[in-house]
Structures are given as structure tokens and as C-alpha cells.
Design a protein around this motif. Structure first.
Motif, PDB file in Angstrom:
ATOM      1  N   GLU A 222      15.590  15.803  12.568  1.00  0.00           N
ATOM      2  CA  GLU A 222      14.970  16.187  13.836  1.00  0.00           C
ATOM      3  C   GLU A 222      13.815  15.249  14.198  1.00  0.00           C
ATOM      4  O   GLU A 222      13.713  14.783  15.331  1.00  0.00           O
ATOM      5  CB  GLU A 222      14.479  17.630  13.735  1.00  0.00           C
ATOM      6  CG  GLU A 222      14.073  18.248  15.046  1.00  0.00           C
ATOM      7  CD  GLU A 222      13.851  19.752  14.932  1.00  0.00           C
ATOM      8  OE1 GLU A 222      13.930  20.428  15.970  1.00  0.00           O
ATOM      9  OE2 GLU A 222      13.593  20.251  13.808  1.00  0.00           O
ATOM     10  N   ARG A 223      12.967  14.963  13.233  1.00  0.00           N
ATOM     11  CA  ARG A 223      11.796  14.129  13.514  1.00  0.00           C
ATOM     12  C   ARG A 223      12.178  12.672  13.757  1.00  0.00           C
ATOM     13  O   ARG A 223      11.549  11.984  14.574  1.00  0.00           O
ATOM     14  CB  ARG A 223      10.801  14.243  12.361  1.00  0.00           C
ATOM     15  CG  ARG A 223      10.141  15.615  12.310  1.00  0.00           C
ATOM     16  CD  ARG A 223       9.132  15.740  11.195  1.00  0.00           C
ATOM     17  NE  ARG A 223       8.465  17.037  11.230  1.00  0.00           N
ATOM     18  CZ  ARG A 223       7.604  17.465  10.319  1.00  0.00           C
ATOM     19  NH1 ARG A 223       7.295  16.693   9.284  1.00  0.00           N
ATOM     20  NH2 ARG A 223       7.043  18.660  10.426  1.00  0.00           N
ATOM     21  N   ALA A 224      13.197  12.176  13.040  1.00  0.00           N
ATOM     22  CA  ALA A 224      13.646  10.802  13.257  1.00  0.00           C
ATOM     23  C   ALA A 224      14.210  10.636  14.667  1.00  0.00           C
ATOM     24  O   ALA A 224      13.962   9.629  15.338  1.00  0.00           O
ATOM     25  CB  ALA A 224      14.703  10.428  12.216  1.00  0.00           C
ATOM     26  N   LYS A 230      11.229   8.412  21.594  1.00  0.00           N
ATOM     27  CA  LYS A 230       9.955   7.934  22.142  1.00  0.00           C
ATOM     28  C   LYS A 230       9.829   6.414  21.987  1.00  0.00           C
ATOM     29  O   LYS A 230       9.357   5.722  22.891  1.00  0.00           O
ATOM     30  CB  LYS A 230       8.798   8.631  21.432  1.00  0.00           C
ATOM     31  CG  LYS A 230       8.694  10.121  21.730  1.00  0.00           C
ATOM     32  CD  LYS A 230       7.561  10.763  20.935  1.00  0.00           C
ATOM     33  CE  LYS A 230       7.490  12.261  21.187  1.00  0.00           C
ATOM     34  NZ  LYS A 230       6.444  12.905  20.370  1.00  0.00           N
ATOM     35  N   ARG A 231      10.257   5.886  20.828  1.00  0.00           N
ATOM     36  CA  ARG A 231      10.139   4.449  20.576  1.00  0.00           C
ATOM     37  C   ARG A 231      11.011   3.659  21.552  1.00  0.00           C
ATOM     38  O   ARG A 231      10.561   2.677  22.161  1.00  0.00           O
ATOM     39  CB  ARG A 231      10.546   4.135  19.139  1.00  0.00           C
ATOM     40  CG  ARG A 231      10.271   2.689  18.717  1.00  0.00           C
ATOM     41  CD  ARG A 231      10.823   2.405  17.334  1.00  0.00           C
ATOM     42  NE  ARG A 231      12.287   2.319  17.357  1.00  0.00           N
ATOM     43  CZ  ARG A 231      12.966   1.210  17.648  1.00  0.00           C
ATOM     44  NH1 ARG A 231      12.308   0.088  17.937  1.00  0.00           N
ATOM     45  NH2 ARG A 231      14.282   1.212  17.639  1.00  0.00           N
ATOM     46  N   GLY A 248      15.360   2.762   8.767  1.00  0.00           N
ATOM     47  CA  GLY A 248      15.188   3.818   7.779  1.00  0.00           C
ATOM     48  C   GLY A 248      14.092   4.766   8.230  1.00  0.00           C
ATOM     49  O   GLY A 248      13.298   4.443   9.125  1.00  0.00           O
ATOM     50  N   TRP A 249      14.051   5.946   7.618  1.00  0.00           N
ATOM     51  CA  TRP A 249      13.033   6.940   7.962  1.00  0.00           C
ATOM     52  C   TRP A 249      11.963   6.939   6.892  1.00  0.00           C
ATOM     53  O   TRP A 249      12.233   7.163   5.713  1.00  0.00           O
ATOM     54  CB  TRP A 249      13.644   8.324   8.085  1.00  0.00           C
ATOM     55  CG  TRP A 249      12.634   9.423   8.298  1.00  0.00           C
ATOM     56  CD1 TRP A 249      12.322  10.423   7.428  1.00  0.00           C
ATOM     57  CD2 TRP A 249      11.812   9.628   9.448  1.00  0.00           C
ATOM     58  NE1 TRP A 249      11.345  11.239   7.963  1.00  0.00           N
ATOM     59  CE2 TRP A 249      11.011  10.771   9.213  1.00  0.00           C
ATOM     60  CE3 TRP A 249      11.665   8.948  10.663  1.00  0.00           C
ATOM     61  CZ2 TRP A 249      10.095  11.237  10.142  1.00  0.00           C
ATOM     62  CZ3 TRP A 249      10.741   9.428  11.584  1.00  0.00           C
ATOM     63  CH2 TRP A 249       9.974  10.566  11.316  1.00  0.00           C
ATOM     64  N   LYS A 253       4.994   8.078   6.657  1.00  0.00           N
ATOM     65  CA  LYS A 253       4.424   7.641   7.932  1.00  0.00           C
ATOM     66  C   LYS A 253       5.031   8.366   9.116  1.00  0.00           C
ATOM     67  O   LYS A 253       4.561   8.207  10.242  1.00  0.00           O
ATOM     68  CB  LYS A 253       4.614   6.132   8.092  1.00  0.00           C
ATOM     69  CG  LYS A 253       3.863   5.310   7.055  1.00  0.00           C
ATOM     70  CD  LYS A 253       4.077   3.828   7.271  1.00  0.00           C
ATOM     71  CE  LYS A 253       3.324   3.000   6.233  1.00  0.00           C
ATOM     72  NZ  LYS A 253       3.543   1.538   6.432  1.00  0.00           N
ATOM     73  N   GLN A 254       6.080   9.153   8.877  1.00  0.00           N
ATOM     74  CA  GLN A 254       6.758   9.898   9.936  1.00  0.00           C
ATOM     75  C   GLN A 254       7.200   8.961  11.066  1.00  0.00           C
ATOM     76  O   GLN A 254       6.970   9.207  12.251  1.00  0.00           O
ATOM     77  CB  GLN A 254       5.858  11.009  10.482  1.00  0.00           C
ATOM     78  CG  GLN A 254       5.592  12.144   9.504  1.00  0.00           C
ATOM     79  CD  GLN A 254       6.824  13.014   9.271  1.00  0.00           C
ATOM     80  OE1 GLN A 254       7.290  13.703  10.160  1.00  0.00           O
ATOM     81  NE2 GLN A 254       7.365  12.969   8.052  1.00  0.00           N
ATOM     82  N   LYS A 255       7.866   7.873  10.666  1.00  0.00           N
ATOM     83  CA  LYS A 255       8.353   6.909  11.651  1.00  0.00           C
ATOM     84  C   LYS A 255       9.567   6.188  11.094  1.00  0.00           C
ATOM     85  O   LYS A 255       9.804   6.173   9.878  1.00  0.00           O
ATOM     86  CB  LYS A 255       7.260   5.899  11.999  1.00  0.00           C
ATOM     87  CG  LYS A 255       6.790   5.067  10.800  1.00  0.00           C
ATOM     88  CD  LYS A 255       5.624   4.157  11.157  1.00  0.00           C
ATOM     89  CE  LYS A 255       6.021   3.078  12.108  1.00  0.00           C
ATOM     90  NZ  LYS A 255       4.941   2.097  12.350  1.00  0.00           N
ATOM     91  N   THR A 256      10.362   5.593  11.983  1.00  0.00           N
ATOM     92  CA  THR A 256      11.482   4.775  11.530  1.00  0.00           C
ATOM     93  C   THR A 256      10.999   3.344  11.342  1.00  0.00           C
ATOM     94  O   THR A 256      10.071   2.892  12.025  1.00  0.00           O
ATOM     95  CB  THR A 256      12.639   4.797  12.538  1.00  0.00           C
ATOM     96  OG1 THR A 256      12.205   4.201  13.769  1.00  0.00           O
ATOM     97  CG2 THR A 256      13.121   6.225  12.792  1.00  0.00           C
TER      98      THR A 256
END
Length: 469
Positions: A222-224, A230-231, A248-249, A253-256
Motif C-alpha cells: 500500500e505504501r509503495a 506521488k513520485r 525496490g522498497w 526510509k518509506q520510499k522506493t
């Protein structure tokens, strides 16, 4: 996530490790959760010259089970191909997979929220090993090499992070309830590659596809998806071009993060696998697998909702395979009211106590406990205590041992009430009740419960007090 200018399109490739005893093409042990590195690797898994693979028949059966759970066509003819690429954890230099003729055809997954996600196909393949990075060194563990996987490829039918998460959760349940896989996310039995693209609503062509690889939790899926949306919107708004890539996830850092440019099929130089004969299933094979299919969670969801259980309770039960199956047995043996009482015990008491699933009480024990509550022999609170200790005996035996049985005998209760009403501490409450202040009735019931050490039936006590005051 809300952006009226752009729409997100999501497709997911899910890798499911099948619950076989041995690997897809070798006799090495398939379950390496407790194994030391390279303990479960055979010469075939090492890719040594001259080692010939032998297809695991059980893996074919479980793949067919999963295909039936996906409401998909099982192809009687399928074959393996070699997918060439070099990684240190793939000693042979190629992966055996099914690109052109997969065992599972088109299917469908219905989401609890009402949406539907089409499955393009699903195919059998072997897994690679695992790399562990230690400082500047990289260690290779081939315990996973050769484990049997089914890769489920969805159509790009999802358009929100919530749908993506819900779809992945449904896949896990289908894998577990069909008996095809343990689907243990923590140990990597199930992993998700999420493909995301962004375009203007109604656009005839999808945006540039970005794949986020090897996600192993629903929350991370869900977060990815949210992050990538947004990115990509940010890049489009700035007018920046970006190509297909694999990312990668990063959980911390909660980012790809970018890993490499996306390969196309031609880059892998696919060719028919010469060492594994084409798979030809007998006409009655699929019917035999279908006849042995366990009850799926989709059937249980409908059954539980039909007797009046709330959606939250239903999903809580379905998230716990053992409890859901026991609940299914209960529903078949009793009325809706009793079944709902058992469901409440499971969802609010049993799970809160974190009791292991192997200790789930039998249907007979659960129904006896429910009958004791209905008959006024146990309070609802006492029943919950008995529930957690029923592994050592029958509900009645446990209740007697814990001195939890309620006193319901009218004569005995009347004697208790009379003693309490005669106490100086009860005088004001008695006067208040006579004056119509019924709140004081609870105080008197409490005094009787104290007198009986909690064993008096409170409902009957209240009635006796009213008749005497």
C-alpha cells in the motif's frame, strides 16, 4: 493520494511458494525456515554439469489447486522454458519457468469491497537463492534455489493503493485455504512485484510502467503504491521524462529506490527447456484435484455474513485459518444465535489471548459452553475464562474446578437476598428502590454477588430483589 488530474493503474505479479516437501526439480527439502545456509541444496540446485532435473508431481497438483482457487482454467498441456540471466544466487545461469505455455490460464479474484481483478495467467517456476550483504562481501545461500513457485500475473485492473492491498490479501487467503501454500510473508513464502503507471484519466495509452520488486507485506504494498504515485506525478508535473525501471522498497526510509532499468523478454533469451519434458495432464486430473479442494475462504465469508456476523468479525476470523474452519463446523451444527456467540468468543477473547491454533476447542466443547451460558449456569464473563482453559477438560469440569458455576436455585438465592437485605449497609439502597430510585437496585445486586462470591445468577437475583422490596 487524491489527484483529479491523474489516474494510477496497477498490475501485480505475486510469487507463491508451494507447500511441497521437496523442491521443484530436486529431492532437496523445500522448507528452509529453520535451516542453516546451503543446508538444503542438491547438485541440481547448484547447477552442476550433468545433473538432470525431475519435475515434482506434487508441485503440479498444488499449482492446479491454486489455479482452481483463482477460478482459472487449468491447461492440460504446458511446458518449461529457460530464462537466462546472471546472478550469483543462480548458479546455472538460467531459471526454469513457463513463459509461453503456462499451466494456469485466465482467472478472476473478487475483492471483498466489490471490485474484480482479472488474472492474465499463472505459471510454475523455480526460485533463485538468496544473497546476504555483509560489509563489502556478499554471501550466497542456495536453500531457496529450486523451491517451487507459482507466479500469478494480474491484469492492470487496480487503480488505488487500497485495491492493491486488498488484492494481495485475497491472494494470500486463496493460497492458504486451497492448501497450496503456507503463504508465510515473514519467511518469504509470498512476495509481490507491483507495477505502477500514471496517466491522465481516460488516456488511451498507459503511462510509463515502473516495477517495485520483492515486497513482502501488505502495508508495504500500500505504501509503495502511494509513494510511487506521488513520485511519478511529481516528475510528470515537472516535465521530466523517465523510463521503465525496476525499483525496490526501502522500509526504513518509506520510499522506493532505483535498482536497474527494466528488462524486456528478449533480454532473457528464452528457449524451450530441453531437460524437462512438456507436461501433459490426463483428462481426469483436474477433476481429481477439484474433488479434493478444501473449503475456500470466499465460501466461508458468504456463510458467516449470512448468519449475521459483522464484516469486521468475519474478516478477523478469515485471517485465522484454524479458527475460520472451526467456525464453519460450528455453523453447521447449531443455530445462528449460538454461532454468533462462538464467533464473538473467537474474535474478542481467543485472539486477544494469543492462544495457539492447535488448542482450538472442539465443536462439542464450544456448544456445551454456549448451552451453559444460555441456561444461566455460567455468566458471560465466566464463560470467557472457561473458554481459554478447556484444553484440560470439558467446560463443566473446568467451570466446577474454577468455582465459576452460577447459583440459579431459587431457594438458595432467596436466602442470600434475605440475608443481604437485612444488612445495615443495604438499608439506604432498599429505601431508594422503594422510592423508585432503580439505580440502587444495582448496588443491592452487587452485595448479593459479593455474598455468593460471584456465583449467583445476577438476572435471577435482580428479580428476587424486586419481588421482596
Amino acid at each position: 493520494m487524491k489527484n483529479n488530474k491523474y489516474e494510477m493503474t496497477i498490475g501485480i505479479e505475486c510469487h507463491v511458494q508451494l507447500a511441497t516437501a521437496t523442491k521443484l526439480f530436486s529431492g532437496a527439502k523445500n522448507d528452509s525456515r529453520e535451516a542453516v545456509p546451503n543446508e538444503n541444496a542438491s547438485p541440481i540446485d547448484w547447477g552442476l554439469p550433468g545433473m538432470l532435473p525431475v519435475l515434482n508431481e506434487r508441485a503440479v497438483e498444488l499449482a492446479a489447486r491454486l489455479g482452481l482457487a483463482l477460478d482459472a482454467k487449468i491447461n492440460l498441456a504446458s511446458r518449461f522454458d529457460r530464462k537466462h540471466y546472471f546472478y550469483p544466487d543462480l548458479p546455472s545461469g538460467f531459471q526454469r519457468t513457463q513463459l509461453y505455455e503456462p499451466i494456469i490460464g485466465e482467472g478472476l479474484v473478487e475483492l471483498p469491497s466489490g471490485g474484480k481483478v482479472r488474472v492474465e495467467h499463472a505459471h510454475l517456476e523455480e526460485d533463485a537463492g538468496k544473497l546476504t550483504h555483509v560489509g563489502e562481501k556478499t554471501l550466497v545461500d542456495l536453500n531457496r534455489a529450486g523451491t517451487p513457485l507459482v507466479e500469478i500475473v494480474s491484469m492492470p485492473d487496480m487503480h488505488s493503493a487500497r485495491e492493491a492491498r486488498e488484492y494481495c490479501q485475497e491472494l494470500q487467503k486463496l493460497a492458504i485455504y486451497s492448501g497450496a501454500s503456507d503463504a508465510d510473508l515473514y519467511h518469504g513464502n509470498m512476495r509481490f512485484d507491483v507495477n505502477i503507471s500514471v496517466a491522465e484519466p481516460g488516456a488511451k495509452k498507459l503511462g510509463t510502467r515502473v516495477e517495485v520488486k520483492n515486497i513482502n507485506s501488505f502495508k508495504a504494498v500500500e505504501r509503495a503504491v502511494e509513494y510511487e504515485f506521488k513520485r511519478q506525478v511529481g516528475l510528470i508535473e515537472k516535465g521530466e521524462k523517465f523510463g521503465q525501471e525496476t525499483r525496490g522498497w526501502d522500509e526504513n526510509k518509506q520510499k522506493t529506490v532505483s535498482q536497474r532499468s527494466k528488462e524486456e523478454a528478449m533480454d532473457y533469451r528464452y528457449m524451450p527447456e530441453p531437460d524437462v519434458p512438456p507436461v501433459r495432464l490426463a483428462e481426469g486430473f483436474v477433476d481429481g484435484v477439484r474433488a479434493e479442494m478444501p473449503v475456500l475462504h470466499t465460501v466461508l465469508r458468504h456463510e458467516f455474513l449470512k448468519i449475521g456476523l459483522g464484516e469486521a468479525v468475519v474478516e478477523t476470523l478469515l485471517d485465522n485459518h484454524g479458527l475460520a474452519l472451526r467456525m464453519h463446523e460450528v455453523v453447521g451444527e447449531t443455530d445462528a444465535k449460538t454461532a454468533k456467540r462462538v464467533a464473538d468468543w473467537f474474535s474478542s477473547v481467543w485472539l486477544a489471548a494469543e492462544v495457539t491454533s492447535t488448542e482450538i476447542p472442539s465443536v462439542a466443547q464450544l456448544l456445551e459452553l454456549a448451552e451453559m451460558v444460555a441456561a444461566g449456569e455460567l455468566s458471560s464473563t465466566a464463560a470467557k475464562e472457561v473458554l481459554l482453559k478447556m484444553s484440560v477438560g470439558s467446560p463443566r469440569a473446568v467451570a466446577e474446578k474454577l468455582q465459576l458455576l452460577q447459583v440459579s436455585d431459587e431457594g438458595a438465592l432467596e436466602e442470600m437476598v434475605e440475608r443481604v437485605l437485612a444488612l445495615p449497609a443495604a438499608a439506604k439502597a432498599v429505601a431508594d428502590v422503594k422510592a423508585g430510585e432503580m439505580k440502587a437496585l444495582g448496588f443491592l445486586v452487587g452485595l448479593v454477588m459479593k455474598e455468593s462470591k460471584g456465583q449467583a445468577n445476577p438476572g435471577k437475583v435482580q428479580g428476587i430483589i424486586k419481588s421482596k422490596v
